[in-house]
Write an enzyme that holds these catalytic residues in place. Structure first.
Site, mmCIF file in Angstrom:
data_model
loop_
_atom_site.group_PDB
_atom_site.id
_atom_site.type_symbol
_atom_site.label_atom_id
_atom_site.label_comp_id
_atom_site.label_asym_id
_atom_site.label_seq_id
_atom_site.Cartn_x
_atom_site.Cartn_y
_atom_site.Cartn_z
ATOM 1 N N ASN A 28 3.073 5.113 13.628
ATOM 2 C CA ASN A 28 2.747 5.738 12.357
ATOM 3 C C ASN A 28 2.869 7.244 12.580
ATOM 4 O OD1 ASN A 28 1.611 6.769 10.059
ATOM 5 N ND2 ASN A 28 -0.294 5.604 10.190
ATOM 6 N N ARG A 61 -9.131 15.183 -2.457
ATOM 7 C CA ARG A 61 -8.240 15.090 -3.624
ATOM 8 C C ARG A 61 -9.047 14.807 -4.889
ATOM 9 N NH1 ARG A 61 -4.248 10.723 -0.982
ATOM 10 N NH2 ARG A 61 -4.711 11.469 1.103
ATOM 11 N N ARG A 103 5.531 2.611 10.159
ATOM 12 C CA ARG A 103 4.948 2.787 8.835
ATOM 13 C C ARG A 103 5.768 3.846 8.111
ATOM 14 N NH1 ARG A 103 -0.076 6.330 7.002
ATOM 15 N NH2 ARG A 103 -0.117 5.647 4.838
ATOM 16 N N GLU A 131 -3.770 -2.650 8.990
ATOM 17 C CA GLU A 131 -2.389 -2.355 8.597
ATOM 18 C C GLU A 131 -1.432 -2.528 9.780
ATOM 19 O OE1 GLU A 131 -4.473 1.065 7.104
ATOM 20 O OE2 GLU A 131 -2.883 1.344 5.624
ATOM 21 N N HIS A 175 -1.053 2.679 -0.007
ATOM 22 C CA HIS A 175 -1.983 1.806 0.743
ATOM 23 C C HIS A 175 -1.607 0.327 0.571
ATOM 24 C CE1 HIS A 175 -5.338 5.041 0.128
ATOM 25 N NE2 HIS A 175 -4.778 5.215 1.318
#
Ligand code: ADP
Length: 399
Positions: A10, A239, A89, A384, A178
């Site tokens: 990743n 965010r 990823r 993941e 996601h």
């Protein structure tokens, strides 16, 4: 016995997370992080056989050198012989990728073209792919996309009410992110609730530094809270999530903001950090709220209210609700946030079991509402890396 070990990568702009996972048994043989790449004092931290190690890199060393060091490490630990693939990823697959893909020249080209939609992420992911393709030249390389799971969304859910031409000419639409996590935890929930092959209506809440919810109907994503970028939807660590788009013109015309200042404001200075003026870290917010810090409490309240509101709205595309799944660092560990959210959704029929809610943490999986009640709220730790390993091993075998 044939091997099914996969190196999972990743790759971010200044970091590289890696793991070697047995895709059949889910066992993790190596895990680590190369950080501060291209900056001063980069290093590789890794865990092998339960022991932690740190390898210093030279100042300015970037992805290629980190990956070459990783190759050396994998060889020294004698883990290279069992590898069947490298799984990457990749954040944005646009509309091109509905599933994971074996990386060929044309796939690489398509990922490059999609980079305009994810200028901060895809170029870093590509660095990882290129360096790993050189370093592990004999192994199949597979790309697993954060957006792919959401490609089952209907235009009703994915189109913005903007001039249609912006979608046709510039691919401006909602994509969602996601996806690998939403897929994994919804599939686990279907398994645990014995809903396999039966109709199922599940909302998954991935709550980490970035937060998103997904409406999963019969195993497929039908709506999600993130959009063209991972900024839309829920309140997150730094965010803002949803805001009035009229704010842009206001900030420009009244307060002389530039586009890049607005981008920084909404992505890095808002959310839990912006409201609390304290921290983006949920633990710090919870601790300070408990000590009476008013803005920390407000940040927590807004976070939970917006999350509950978004979850409730997904009863529309699902036409009901069988289960709500919490995952990600916050979802897996914060009994406080889970309790606040489930309580606001009690009108659906949820009855929180306080004991089970308190017990669900540190990687444990379980139902946190009364077993007699419906719908159920659950905690399922995400994985993941395992999905990436499984997809990579499968595609490598099929080639
Ligand atoms: P990322 O999105 O970077 O993968 P994580 O999934 O690790 O992030 O989630 C990070 C968030 O999880 C942080 O806000 C952190 O405070 C929160 N978190 C971790 N442990 C706890 C805990 N015990 N209680 C509350 N929040 C927690």
């Amino acid at each position: 016995m044939s091997s099914s070990h996969v190196l999972v990568l990743n790759c971010g702009s200044s970091s590289l997370k890696f793991a070697i996972i047995d895709s059949s048994s889910a066992q993790e043989h190596l895990s680590g992080l190369a950080e501060r790449l291209g900056e001063s004092s980069p290093q590789i931290k890794y865990k092998f056989n339960g022991e932690k190690h740190v390898v210093a890199l030279a100042s300015g060393d970037a992805h290629e050198i980190a990956i070459n060091k990783l190759v050396e490490l994998v060889k020294t630990l004698k883990l290279d012989q069992q590898l069947v693939a490298v799984g990457h990823r990749v954040v944005h697959g646009g509309e091109h990728f509905t599933h994971s893909a074996l990386i060929t020249d044309s796939v690489l080209e398509a990922i490059k073209q999609t980079a305009t939609l994810a200028p901060l992420h895809n170029p870093a992911n590509l660095l990882g792919i290129e360096a790993a393709s050189d370093a592990f030249a004999t192994l199949p390389q597979v790309a697993v996309f954060d957006t792919a799971f959401h490609q089952t969304m209907d235009p009703t859910a994915f189109l913005y009410a903007l001039p249609y031409e912006l979608y046709k000419k510039h691919s401006i639409r909602r994509y969602g992110f996601h996806g690998t996590s939403h897929y994994y935890v919804s599939a686990r929930a279907i398994d645990l609730l014995e809903l396999d092959g039966k109709p199922s209506k599940i909302v998954t809440a991935h709550l980490g530094n970035g937060c998103s919810v997904c409406a999963v109907k019969d195993g497929k994503s039908v709506d999600t809270s993130m959009g063209l970028t991972p900024l839309e939807g829920l309140v997150m660590g730094t965010r803002s999530g949803d805001i009035d788009p009229g704010l842009f013109a206001y900030l420009v015309n009244q307060l002389d903001y530039t586009a890049s200042q607005i981008d920084t404001l909404l992505n890095k200075e808002s959310g839990l950090l912006g409201i609390s003026e304290l921290s983006n870290d949920c633990r710090t917010i919870e601790e300070n709220a408990a000590d009476g810090h008013a803005q920390a409490q407000l940040a927590l309240d807004i976070f939970c209210y917006r999350l509950a509101k978004q979850i409730a709205s997904f009863a529309v595309p699902l036409s009901g609700l069988d289960a709500l799944v919490f995952t990600g660092g916050i979802g897996e560990n914060s009994d406080v946030i889970r309790a606040k959210v489930v309580k606001q959704l009690e009108f659906f029929g949820f009855i929180l079991n306080d004991e089970q809610n308190l017990a669900a943490r540190f990687g444990s999986e379980g139902i946190i509402t009364e077993l007699s009640a419906s719908p159920k709220a659950m905690v399922i730790p995400t994985n993941e890396e395992l999905v990436i390993a499984q997809d990579a091993a499968k595609l490598a075998q099929e080639q």
